[in-house]
Design an enzyme around this catalytic site. Structure first.
Site, PDB file in Angstrom:
ATOM      1  N   ASP A  20     -52.481 -20.643 101.323  1.00 20.72           N
ATOM      2  CA  ASP A  20     -53.510 -21.639 101.649  1.00 20.72           C
ATOM      3  C   ASP A  20     -52.821 -22.984 101.853  1.00 20.72           C
ATOM      4  O   ASP A  20     -52.465 -23.661 100.886  1.00 20.72           O
ATOM      5  CB  ASP A  20     -54.549 -21.731 100.523  1.00 20.72           C
ATOM      6  CG  ASP A  20     -55.640 -22.765 100.819  1.00 20.72           C
ATOM      7  OD1 ASP A  20     -55.491 -23.531 101.796  1.00 20.72           O
ATOM      8  OD2 ASP A  20     -56.631 -22.798 100.068  1.00 20.72           O
ATOM      9  N   HIS A 135     -62.201 -35.333  91.369  1.00 19.37           N
ATOM     10  CA  HIS A 135     -63.151 -34.775  92.349  1.00 19.37           C
ATOM     11  C   HIS A 135     -64.159 -33.828  91.698  1.00 19.37           C
ATOM     12  O   HIS A 135     -65.142 -33.446  92.317  1.00 19.37           O
ATOM     13  CB  HIS A 135     -62.403 -34.015  93.451  1.00 19.37           C
ATOM     14  CG  HIS A 135     -61.495 -34.874  94.271  1.00 19.37           C
ATOM     15  ND1 HIS A 135     -61.947 -35.982  94.957  1.00 19.37           N
ATOM     16  CD2 HIS A 135     -60.151 -34.818  94.509  1.00 19.37           C
ATOM     17  CE1 HIS A 135     -60.927 -36.557  95.588  1.00 19.37           C
ATOM     18  NE2 HIS A 135     -59.824 -35.874  95.325  1.00 19.37           N
ATOM     19  N   ASP A 172     -55.837 -43.340  93.111  1.00 10.42           N
ATOM     20  CA  ASP A 172     -55.537 -42.161  93.935  1.00 10.42           C
ATOM     21  C   ASP A 172     -56.005 -42.456  95.370  1.00 10.42           C
ATOM     22  O   ASP A 172     -56.934 -43.226  95.581  1.00 10.42           O
ATOM     23  CB  ASP A 172     -56.304 -40.955  93.365  1.00 10.42           C
ATOM     24  CG  ASP A 172     -55.954 -39.641  94.046  1.00 10.42           C
ATOM     25  OD1 ASP A 172     -55.199 -38.852  93.457  1.00 10.42           O
ATOM     26  OD2 ASP A 172     -56.458 -39.396  95.171  1.00 10.42           O
ATOM     27  N   HIS A 174     -57.523 -40.563  97.393  1.00 12.96           N
ATOM     28  CA  HIS A 174     -58.807 -39.943  97.716  1.00 12.96           C
ATOM     29  C   HIS A 174     -59.926 -40.564  96.895  1.00 12.96           C
ATOM     30  O   HIS A 174     -59.689 -41.053  95.782  1.00 12.96           O
ATOM     31  CB  HIS A 174     -58.759 -38.434  97.430  1.00 12.96           C
ATOM     32  CG  HIS A 174     -57.703 -37.697  98.183  1.00 12.96           C
ATOM     33  ND1 HIS A 174     -56.470 -37.395  97.645  1.00 12.96           N
ATOM     34  CD2 HIS A 174     -57.698 -37.216  99.456  1.00 12.96           C
ATOM     35  CE1 HIS A 174     -55.744 -36.742  98.542  1.00 12.96           C
ATOM     36  NE2 HIS A 174     -56.457 -36.626  99.656  1.00 12.96           N
ATOM     37  N   ASP A 271     -50.704 -40.148  95.282  1.00  9.52           N
ATOM     38  CA  ASP A 271     -50.740 -39.821  96.709  1.00  9.52           C
ATOM     39  C   ASP A 271     -51.048 -41.076  97.523  1.00  9.52           C
ATOM     40  O   ASP A 271     -51.043 -41.050  98.752  1.00  9.52           O
ATOM     41  CB  ASP A 271     -51.756 -38.703  96.998  1.00  9.52           C
ATOM     42  CG  ASP A 271     -53.055 -38.857  96.237  1.00  9.52           C
ATOM     43  OD1 ASP A 271     -53.308 -39.942  95.681  1.00  9.52           O
ATOM     44  OD2 ASP A 271     -53.836 -37.883  96.200  1.00  9.52           O
ATOM     45  N   TYR A 311     -48.165 -35.893  95.792  1.00 10.24           N
ATOM     46  CA  TYR A 311     -47.632 -34.616  96.275  1.00 10.24           C
ATOM     47  C   TYR A 311     -46.232 -34.702  96.860  1.00 10.24           C
ATOM     48  O   TYR A 311     -45.657 -33.698  97.232  1.00 10.24           O
ATOM     49  CB  TYR A 311     -48.632 -34.000  97.271  1.00 10.24           C
ATOM     50  CG  TYR A 311     -50.009 -33.950  96.640  1.00 10.24           C
ATOM     51  CD1 TYR A 311     -50.294 -33.016  95.646  1.00 10.24           C
ATOM     52  CD2 TYR A 311     -50.987 -34.897  96.949  1.00 10.24           C
ATOM     53  CE1 TYR A 311     -51.522 -33.001  95.002  1.00 10.24           C
ATOM     54  CE2 TYR A 311     -52.221 -34.891  96.315  1.00 10.24           C
ATOM     55  CZ  TYR A 311     -52.480 -33.940  95.341  1.00 10.24           C
ATOM     56  OH  TYR A 311     -53.682 -33.938  94.698  1.00 10.24           O
TER      57      TYR A 311
HETATM   58  N1  Q9C Z   1     -55.606 -33.467 104.918  1.00  9.22           N
HETATM   59  C1  Q9C Z   1     -56.358 -34.861  94.731  1.00  9.22           C
HETATM   60  O1  Q9C Z   1     -55.550 -35.619  95.198  1.00  9.22           O
HETATM   61  N2  Q9C Z   1     -57.368 -31.604 101.146  1.00  9.22           N
HETATM   62  N3  Q9C Z   1     -57.041 -34.002  95.472  1.00  9.22           N
HETATM   63  C2  Q9C Z   1     -57.611 -32.649 102.075  1.00  9.22           C
HETATM   64  C3  Q9C Z   1     -56.866 -33.523 104.270  1.00  9.22           C
HETATM   65  C4  Q9C Z   1     -57.864 -31.766  99.810  1.00  9.22           C
HETATM   66  C5  Q9C Z   1     -56.871 -33.984  96.886  1.00  9.22           C
HETATM   67  C6  Q9C Z   1     -57.107 -32.279 103.433  1.00  9.22           C
HETATM   68  C7  Q9C Z   1     -57.176 -32.856  99.037  1.00  9.22           C
HETATM   69  C8  Q9C Z   1     -57.561 -32.866  97.577  1.00  9.22           C
HETATM   70  C9  Q9C Z   1     -56.586 -34.846  93.261  1.00  9.22           C
HETATM   71 ZN    ZN Z   2     -55.730 -37.621  95.730  1.00 12.08          ZN
END
Ligand code: Q9C
Ligand code: ZN
Length: 677
Positions: A20, A135, A172, A174, A271, A311
Site C-alpha cells: 500500500d 487524525h 504536523d 496535516h 512532516d 516520514y
Molecule cells: N499524498 C500523519 O501524518 N495520505 N498522517 C495522504 C497525500 C495520508 C498522515 C496522501 C497521510 C496521513 C499522522
Molecule cells: Zn502528518
C-alpha cells in the site's frame, strides 16, 4: 526540573503487512531513527527516561466509543486478509496484530508524560510514539492514527488534574481533524493547527480545515486553523522558517497569551520539516527548536510534545533532536535563510486572524484600525522619518546566509558548558541564583578598561570602572564562546556609557550583527555607526519613532496586553528579521519593568543569537530581578503573566505607526499580504 522522554520499544512492532504505497511511509524505523539520533547526540541521556505503559479501557473511553475500542481490540486475533479488509474500511489505515498493543502504549505514553509534568516530576517532555493520533476520531481510525493520543492526554488533564485551559499546538503538516472534532465545542481546549491545504485539494480534503472553521457553540474561537495554500511563483515550494515563525508571532502566540493555558500539548509531527515527502515544506530542523522555545514561555513552561507524523528519517531525527534540545533548555541554533514570509503565507495568516478577530481581544484593535496615514506621535522633525534606502533586507549589514540545498547544512552549534554567568556585586545575590549559574570573579585588565572608559565622563568614577571591567570580561567570555549568556550591573549614572562601550566592544570583537534592546531612558549612542551592524530598539522613548530601519524607539506600553503586542508585534519580528549574533538587553533608568515582564522579554530574546544574550542591570536593581533574569537566561521558563489586560489605544497606535514605517524594510513585521494595485 528536567525533561521526560517516554518510549517503549514495543511500539516498533506495528508495520504494514501488504502492499500500500500510501501507508508504507509509516514504518518502525521512524522511532528507531529518532531515538538513535537522540542517543548519538547525548540528548537521551540527559532526559528522564520513562517506559510507556498501556492506556486503560477507561482512559481510551475518554474520547473513543466503547464499540470502537472493542473493534480495535479484536484486530489482535485477525489474520492478514481480515486485517487488510478491515483496514480498507478506513482512510489511510493499516492494522497489524500488534496495533492494539502499540496504540495503547502510544496513548499511555502521553498520559504518563502529562502526569509527570503536572505532578512536577519534570518541567516538560516528549513522547516518542507510533501509531500517531491526531487524525483518529471518536469511532474511527484515520490517516495512520488509531487512538487520539493528544486528545486523550488533554481529556485526562482536565478530568484527573482538574485543568481548565489546555492549549494544543498541532505543527504536523496535516490537519488534525480528529482533535478538532473532539473539542470543537469545548472552550477549555484551544486547538491550533497549521496544515497543507491547497484550497482543499490536499488530504484529508476537508472544508472544515479552512480558516473559517473556528469551533461551535461554547467553543467558538477555540479552534484555530491556519491552512497553507499553494505558494505562488514568488515563493519557493512550500512554507519555510520565516512563515512558521510569522504564524507563531502574529497568530498563535497572541491568542495563546490571551488564553493563558495551564498546559501546552504539542501534536509534534515533523512532516512539516524540509525533505518530508508528504509535506514538501522548507522549514529546517532548527525551526522546531524555535517553535518549542516560543511555546515554553507559556503555561510556566509545562510543554508535553507527542510525536505524530514525520516520514523523512533524516529530517525527522534532526527535528526531534532540535525539539528535545529546546525542551532541555539549550539555546536554539540560529535560523538559516532569508527571514521573509511569502505572500501566500501572509494571506493565510491574515485570513485566520480575520476569522478569529471576533473572539480575541488581542486581534481586534490591530486589525480593525486602519494603518494611520498621519501618526498620533511624530518623529522629532514632525514628519515621517526617512528610512535607510535599500532593498528588502538590510543590505548594509552582512546578509544572512542564503539557504543551501536541502539537508546538507544541518549542523548543531553546541552550547558552551557554562550557560550563564553573573557579574554582579550585590552581596545577597547568591541567595537567588540557581546553583549552576556561575558568579564571575574576573575583570578585564585595568588599562584596557580605562581606555574604553576614557571618552565617557560618567565612567570616570571608581564604581563605574569596576563594573565596566567585569562587564568587559563577561562580554569577552561570551564572544569567545566560553559563556553563553550573562548579567552585568552598572551604576545608574553610567548605564548609557556602559551600554555604549558594550556595543563598541561587541562589534570590534567579532559580533557581525548586534541587537540592542534598551528599556527606559537610554538614547542611542551618538557616535554609533549607521552601517546596519547594530539594530537599536529603545522601549521607553517619549514617542514612537523609526529614525532609520536600525534605530527604532517606542514608548513603554502601560498594560500587559500592550507589552505582549510590543514583544510579539515589534521586538521579535525585528529581531528575527535582523538575525543578530549578539543581543544586549539593557534595563536603564526608569525602565519600570516588573520581574515577570523582564523575564518574558529576556526568555524570548534568548531564541536569537544562539542564546548569546547579555543583560545589563542597574546596580540597585533588586536581587529578585537579577535572580529571575539569571534563571530565564540559563533556560528556565518565565513565570506566566496571568490573564492579560488589553493594550491601551496609545500602545496600539505606537505599534501601528511603527509597523507602517518599518514593514517595507522588515518583512517579519507583516501580518497581511501586500495589496497589489
Ligand atoms: N499524498 C500523519 O501524518 N495520505 N498522517 C495522504 C497525500 C495520508 C498522515 C496522501 C497521510 C496521513 C499522522
Ligand atoms: Zn502528518
Amino acid at each position: 526540573m528536567g525533561t521526560a522522554l517516554v518510549y517503549h520499544e514495543d511500539m516498533t512492532a506495528t508495520r504494514l503487512l501488504w502492499d500500500d504505497p500510501e501507508c508504507e511511509i509509516e514504518r518502525p524505523e521512524r522511532l528507531t531513527a529518532a531515538l538513535d539520533r537522540l542517543r548519538q547526540r547525548g540528548l537521551e541521556q540527559r532526559c528522564l527516561r520513562l517506559s510507556a505503559r498501556e492506556a486503560s479501557k477507561e482512559e481510551l473511553g475518554l474520547v473513543h466509543s466503547p464499540e470502537y475500542v472493542s473493534l480495535v481490540r479484536k484486530t489482535q486475533v485477525l489474520g492478514e486478509e481480515e486485517l487488510q479488509a478491515l483496514s480498507g474500511q478506513f482512510d489511510a489505515i493499516y492494522f497489524h496484530p500488534s496495533t492494539f498493543h502499540c496504540a495503547r502504549l502510544a496513548a499511555g505514553a502521553g498520559l504518563q508524560l502529562v502526569d509527570a509534568v503536572l505532578t512536577g516530576a519534570v518541567q516538560n517532555g516528549l513522547a516518542l510514539v507510533r501509531p500517531p493520533g491526531h487524525h483518529s476520531q471518536r469511532a474511527a481510525a484515520n490517516g495512520f492514527c488509531v487512538f487520539n493520543n493528544v486528545a486523550i492526554a488533554a481529556a485526562h488533564a482536565k478530568q484527573k488534574h482538574g485543568l481548565h485551559r489546555i492549549l494544543i499546538v498541532d505543527w504536523d503538516v496535516h490537519h488534525g481533524q480528529g482533535i478538532q472534532y473532539l473539542f470543537e465545542d469545548d472552550p477549555s481546549v484551544l486547538y491550533f493547527s497549521w496544515h497543507r491545504y491547497e484550497h482543499g485539494r490536499f488530504w484529508p480534503f476537508l472544508r472544515e480545515s479552512d480558516a473559517d472553521a473556528v469551533g461551535r457553540g461554547q467553543g467558538l474561537g477555540f479552534t484555530v486553523n491556519l491552512p497553507w495554500n499553494q505558494p505562488g511563483m514568488s515563493c519557493q515550494v512550500g512554507m519555510g522558517n520565516a512563515d512558521y515563525v510569522a504564524a507563531f508571532l502574529h497568530l498563535l502566540l497572541p491568542l495563546a497569551f490571551e488564553f493563558d493555558p495551564e498546559l501546552v500539548l504539542v501534536s509534534a509531527g515533523f512532516d512539516s520539516a524540509i525533505g518530508d515527502p508528504e509535506g514538501q515544506m522548507q522549514a529546517t530542523p532548527e525551526c522546531f527548536a524555535h517553535l518549542t522555545h516560543l511555546l515554553q514561555v507559556l503555561a510556566g513552561g509545562r510543554v508535553c510534545a507527542m510525536l505524530e507524523g514525520g516520514y523523512h528519517l533524516e529530517s525527522l531525527a534532526e527535528s526531534v533532536c532540535m525539539t528535545v534540545q529546546a525542551l532541555l533548555g539549550d539555546p536554539a541554533p540560529p535560523l538559516s535563510g532569508l527571514m521573509v514570509p511569502c505572500q501566500s503565507a501572509l494571506e493565510s495568516i491574515q485570513s485566520a486572524r480575520a476569522a478569529q478577530a471576533p473572539y480575541w481581544k488581542s486581534l481586534q484593535l490591530q486589525d480593525v484600525t486602519p494603518v494611520p496615514t498621519s501618526p498620533s506621535t511624530h518623529s522629532p522633525e514632525g514628519r515621517p522619518p526617512p528610512l535607510l534606502p535599500g532593498g528588502p533586507m538590510c543590505k548594509a549589514a552582512a546578509p544572512a546566509p542564503a539557504p543551501s540545498s536541502l539537508l546538507d547544512q544541518l549542523c548543531l552549534c553546541p552550547a558552551p558548558s557554562v550557560r550563564t554567568t553573573v557579574a554582579l556585586t550585590a552581596p545577597d545575590i547568591t541567595l537567588v541564583l540557581p546553583p549552576d549559574v556561575i558568579q564571575q570573579e574576573g575583570s578585564a585588565l585595568r588599562e584596557e578598561t580605562e581606555a574604553w572608559a576614557r571618552p565617557h565622563e560618567s565612567l570616570a568614577r571608581e564604581e563605574a570602572l569596576t563594573a565596566l571591567g567585569k562587564l568587559l570580561y563577561l562580554l569577552d567570555g561570551m564572544l569567545d564562546g566560553q559563556v553563553n549568556s550573562g548579567i552585568a550591573a552598572t551604576p545608574a549614572s553610567a548605564a548609557a556609557a556602559t551600554l555604549d562601550v558594550a556595543i563598541q566592544r561587541g562589534l570590534s570583537h567579532g559580533a557581525q550583527r548586534l541587537l540592542c534592546v534598551a528599556l527606559g531612558q537610554l538614547d542611542r549612542p551618538p557616535d554609533l555607526a549607521h552601517d546596519g551592524r547594530t539594530l537599536w530598539l529603545n522601549i521607553g522613548g517619549k514617542e514612537a519613532a523609526a529614525l532609520s530601519m536600525f534605530h527604532v524607539a517606542t514608548p513603554l506600553p502601560v498594560m500587559t496586553g500592550g507589552f505582549l503586542s510590543c514583544i510579539l508585534g515589534l521586538v521579535l519580528p525585528l529581531a528575527y528579521g535582523f538575525q543578530p549574533d549578539l543581543v544586549l538587553v539593557a534595563l536603564g533608568p526608569g525602565h519600570g519593568l516588573q520581574g515577570p515582564h523582564a523575564a518574558l522579554l529576556a526568555a524570548m530574546l534568548r531564541g536569537l543569537a544562539g542564546g548569546r544574550v547579555l543583560a545589563l542591570l542597574e546596580e540597585d536593581s533588586t536581587p529578585q530581578l537579577a535572580g529571575i533574569l539569571a534563571r530565564v537566561l540559563r533556560g528556565e521558563a518565565p513565570p506566566s503573566l496571568g490573564p492579560s489586560s488589553v493594550a491601551s489605544p496609545e500602545d496600539v497606535q505606537a505599534l501601528m505607526y511603527l509597523r507602517g514605517q518599518l514593514e517595507p524594510q522588515w518583512k517579519m513585521l507583516q501580518c497581511r499580504p501586500h495589496l497589489v494595485v
